[in-house]
Design a protein around this motif. Structure first.
Motif, PDB file in Angstrom:
ATOM      1  N   SER A  30     -14.555 -17.193 -16.912  1.00  0.00           N
ATOM      2  CA  SER A  30     -15.869 -16.569 -17.123  1.00  0.00           C
ATOM      3  C   SER A  30     -16.974 -17.618 -17.042  1.00  0.00           C
ATOM      4  O   SER A  30     -17.333 -18.041 -15.952  1.00  0.00           O
ATOM      5  CB  SER A  30     -15.901 -15.840 -18.470  1.00  0.00           C
ATOM      6  N   GLU A  31     -17.450 -18.063 -18.217  1.00  0.00           N
ATOM      7  CA  GLU A  31     -18.584 -19.004 -18.245  1.00  0.00           C
ATOM      8  C   GLU A  31     -18.266 -20.319 -17.532  1.00  0.00           C
ATOM      9  O   GLU A  31     -19.143 -20.960 -16.981  1.00  0.00           O
ATOM     10  CB  GLU A  31     -18.991 -19.300 -19.695  1.00  0.00           C
ATOM     11  N   ARG A  32     -16.989 -20.734 -17.564  1.00  0.00           N
ATOM     12  CA  ARG A  32     -16.641 -22.035 -16.977  1.00  0.00           C
ATOM     13  C   ARG A  32     -16.459 -21.970 -15.461  1.00  0.00           C
ATOM     14  O   ARG A  32     -16.263 -22.977 -14.810  1.00  0.00           O
ATOM     15  CB  ARG A  32     -15.375 -22.582 -17.638  1.00  0.00           C
ATOM     16  N   SER A  33     -16.504 -20.785 -14.908  1.00  0.00           N
ATOM     17  CA  SER A  33     -16.241 -20.645 -13.470  1.00  0.00           C
ATOM     18  C   SER A  33     -17.402 -21.178 -12.629  1.00  0.00           C
ATOM     19  O   SER A  33     -18.552 -20.758 -12.776  1.00  0.00           O
ATOM     20  CB  SER A  33     -16.017 -19.172 -13.131  1.00  0.00           C
ATOM     21  N   ILE A  34     -17.067 -22.066 -11.715  1.00  0.00           N
ATOM     22  CA  ILE A  34     -18.105 -22.622 -10.834  1.00  0.00           C
ATOM     23  C   ILE A  34     -18.397 -21.658  -9.677  1.00  0.00           C
ATOM     24  O   ILE A  34     -19.540 -21.512  -9.245  1.00  0.00           O
ATOM     25  CB  ILE A  34     -17.682 -24.027 -10.343  1.00  0.00           C
ATOM     26  N   SER A  35     -17.368 -20.962  -9.191  1.00  0.00           N
ATOM     27  CA  SER A  35     -17.627 -20.009  -8.091  1.00  0.00           C
ATOM     28  C   SER A  35     -18.539 -18.879  -8.566  1.00  0.00           C
ATOM     29  O   SER A  35     -19.419 -18.418  -7.821  1.00  0.00           O
ATOM     30  CB  SER A  35     -16.321 -19.456  -7.512  1.00  0.00           C
ATOM     31  N   ARG A  36     -18.349 -18.434  -9.813  1.00  0.00           N
ATOM     32  CA  ARG A  36     -19.250 -17.388 -10.341  1.00  0.00           C
ATOM     33  C   ARG A  36     -20.687 -17.901 -10.420  1.00  0.00           C
ATOM     34  O   ARG A  36     -21.639 -17.183 -10.092  1.00  0.00           O
ATOM     35  CB  ARG A  36     -18.822 -16.977 -11.756  1.00  0.00           C
ATOM     36  N   ALA A  37     -20.832 -19.159 -10.880  1.00  0.00           N
ATOM     37  CA  ALA A  37     -22.188 -19.725 -10.996  1.00  0.00           C
ATOM     38  C   ALA A  37     -22.840 -19.793  -9.609  1.00  0.00           C
ATOM     39  O   ALA A  37     -24.044 -19.539  -9.463  1.00  0.00           O
ATOM     40  CB  ALA A  37     -22.113 -21.110 -11.639  1.00  0.00           C
ATOM     41  N   LEU A  38     -22.027 -20.109  -8.594  1.00  0.00           N
ATOM     42  CA  LEU A  38     -22.600 -20.267  -7.249  1.00  0.00           C
ATOM     43  C   LEU A  38     -22.951 -18.923  -6.603  1.00  0.00           C
ATOM     44  O   LEU A  38     -23.984 -18.807  -5.939  1.00  0.00           O
ATOM     45  CB  LEU A  38     -21.644 -21.084  -6.362  1.00  0.00           C
ATOM     46  N   THR A  39     -22.113 -17.895  -6.792  1.00  0.00           N
ATOM     47  CA  THR A  39     -22.501 -16.583  -6.224  1.00  0.00           C
ATOM     48  C   THR A  39     -23.751 -16.064  -6.951  1.00  0.00           C
ATOM     49  O   THR A  39     -24.625 -15.454  -6.333  1.00  0.00           O
ATOM     50  CB  THR A  39     -21.376 -15.519  -6.309  1.00  0.00           C
ATOM     51  N   LYS A  40     -23.803 -16.333  -8.252  1.00  0.00           N
ATOM     52  CA  LYS A  40     -24.985 -15.899  -9.026  1.00  0.00           C
ATOM     53  C   LYS A  40     -26.242 -16.590  -8.497  1.00  0.00           C
ATOM     54  O   LYS A  40     -27.297 -15.969  -8.322  1.00  0.00           O
ATOM     55  CB  LYS A  40     -24.761 -16.255 -10.501  1.00  0.00           C
ATOM     56  N   GLN A  41     -26.092 -17.890  -8.206  1.00  0.00           N
ATOM     57  CA  GLN A  41     -27.235 -18.622  -7.678  1.00  0.00           C
ATOM     58  C   GLN A  41     -27.647 -18.063  -6.306  1.00  0.00           C
ATOM     59  O   GLN A  41     -28.833 -17.940  -6.008  1.00  0.00           O
ATOM     60  CB  GLN A  41     -26.886 -20.108  -7.563  1.00  0.00           C
ATOM     61  N   PHE A  42     -26.644 -17.711  -5.506  1.00  0.00           N
ATOM     62  CA  PHE A  42     -26.949 -17.124  -4.195  1.00  0.00           C
ATOM     63  C   PHE A  42     -27.787 -15.861  -4.374  1.00  0.00           C
ATOM     64  O   PHE A  42     -28.838 -15.694  -3.736  1.00  0.00           O
ATOM     65  CB  PHE A  42     -25.645 -16.794  -3.446  1.00  0.00           C
ATOM     66  N   ILE A  43     -27.330 -14.975  -5.253  1.00  0.00           N
ATOM     67  CA  ILE A  43     -28.020 -13.686  -5.440  1.00  0.00           C
ATOM     68  C   ILE A  43     -29.426 -13.903  -6.007  1.00  0.00           C
ATOM     69  O   ILE A  43     -30.401 -13.291  -5.539  1.00  0.00           O
ATOM     70  CB  ILE A  43     -27.180 -12.768  -6.365  1.00  0.00           C
ATOM     71  N   GLN A  44     -29.537 -14.793  -6.980  1.00  0.00           N
ATOM     72  CA  GLN A  44     -30.857 -15.038  -7.580  1.00  0.00           C
ATOM     73  C   GLN A  44     -31.829 -15.625  -6.566  1.00  0.00           C
ATOM     74  O   GLN A  44     -32.994 -15.255  -6.522  1.00  0.00           O
ATOM     75  CB  GLN A  44     -30.729 -15.964  -8.792  1.00  0.00           C
ATOM     76  N   THR A  45     -31.313 -16.541  -5.743  1.00  0.00           N
ATOM     77  CA  THR A  45     -32.178 -17.159  -4.722  1.00  0.00           C
ATOM     78  C   THR A  45     -32.610 -16.107  -3.704  1.00  0.00           C
ATOM     79  O   THR A  45     -33.770 -16.056  -3.281  1.00  0.00           O
ATOM     80  CB  THR A  45     -31.437 -18.324  -4.017  1.00  0.00           C
ATOM     81  N   TRP A  46     -31.656 -15.250  -3.324  1.00  0.00           N
ATOM     82  CA  TRP A  46     -32.004 -14.174  -2.380  1.00  0.00           C
ATOM     83  C   TRP A  46     -33.087 -13.279  -2.974  1.00  0.00           C
ATOM     84  O   TRP A  46     -34.098 -12.975  -2.331  1.00  0.00           O
ATOM     85  CB  TRP A  46     -30.764 -13.337  -2.048  1.00  0.00           C
TER      86      TRP A  46
END
Ligand SMILES: Cc1cc2nc3c(=O)[nH]c(=O)nc-3n(C[C@H](O)[C@H](O)[C@H](O)COP(=O)(O)O)c2cc1C
Length: 210
Positions: free
Chosen positions: A13-29
């Motif tokens: 969950s919180e420790r996942s780096i792939s989750r952080a990166l997809t989240k960053q993708f969506i937020q940037t979009w």
């Protein structure tokens, strides 16, 4: 309005780096395009089942012979495929597990690769039906695989996506995540740069088309 499908597959969950990166993708979009719609699929927390005997029987039964029992065996598959078709852009977060994809992502692949829905077979061979999409696959890896024959993740995903018609896939690999803080920070920073690059290319092409 653009629809993005965000698919996470890390069981962390919180420790996942792939989750952080997809989240960053969506937020940037969304920062650049507040009008977009995002559908979220969390395979890490809510895995889809592996396909079973009923699924296979139902998928290969001619449509005019499908009864309600067979139909219900394909319910999850139908939902996942509808979701895929409804999206313009696909954003996948996929950790490398044992040189390939986690089992929950393989289960997802088995659910969405389906005859008559996402591919057909005729006298010319196989044809993918999921056309007109762009995908980005953000992978996270403890080690580094540039030029290595042990990367069974990118070639596999490229092949299976192409099989169903997704022919435009960008890969962003966050590597060396297990190689200490400095390496990890460097990998995450370069993934952020690559994310910005993919988004600006996609948004530029999309606005030129519309
Ligand atoms: C079960 C398991 C298998 C893994 N296999 C590999 C591997 O084959 N190669 C590799 O570079 N890293 C491997 N890793 C490391 C993960 O890819 C890395 O921790 C990544 O950050 C996980 O993604 P997440 O942070 O989104 O959870 C493995 C980790 C786990 C838990």
């Amino acid at each position: 309005m653009v629809t993005l499908l965000q698919v996470d597959s890390s069981p962390r969950s919180e420790r996942s780096i792939s989750r952080a990166l997809t989240k960053q993708f969506i937020q940037t979009w969304q920062h650049a395009d507040s009008n977009s719609h995002v559908t979220y699929r969390d395979l890490g927390r809510y895995p889809v089942p592996p396909i079973d005997e009923a699924w296979i029987a139902a998928a290969f039964t001619p449509p005019d012979q499908v009864n309600p029992d067979l139909e219900s065996a394909l319910k999850t598959s139908d939902e996942l495929i509808d979701e895929l078709f409804a999206a313009d852009f696909l954003v996948f977060g996929i950790p490398m597990y044992n040189y390939s994809v986690p089992a929950n992502f393989k289960a997802y692949i088995d659910q969405i690769v389906r005859v008559r829905r996402t591919f057909t077979i005729d006298s010319d061979g196989y044809k993918g039906l999921v056309s007109g999409k762009r995908a980005v696959v953000i992978t996270t890896r403890g080690g580094s695989y540039a030029g290595s024959p042990l990367d069974f993740q990118e070639p596999y995903l490229q092949a299976v996506f192409e099989f169903i018609g997704i022919t435009d896939t960008a890969f962003i690999h966050a590597e060396n995540l297990a190689m200490g803080t400095e390496e990890r920070q460097r990998a995450i920073a370069s993934a952020h740069t690559a994310i910005h690059q993919v988004i600006s290319n996609w948004q530029y092409d999309y606005s030129a088309m519309s």
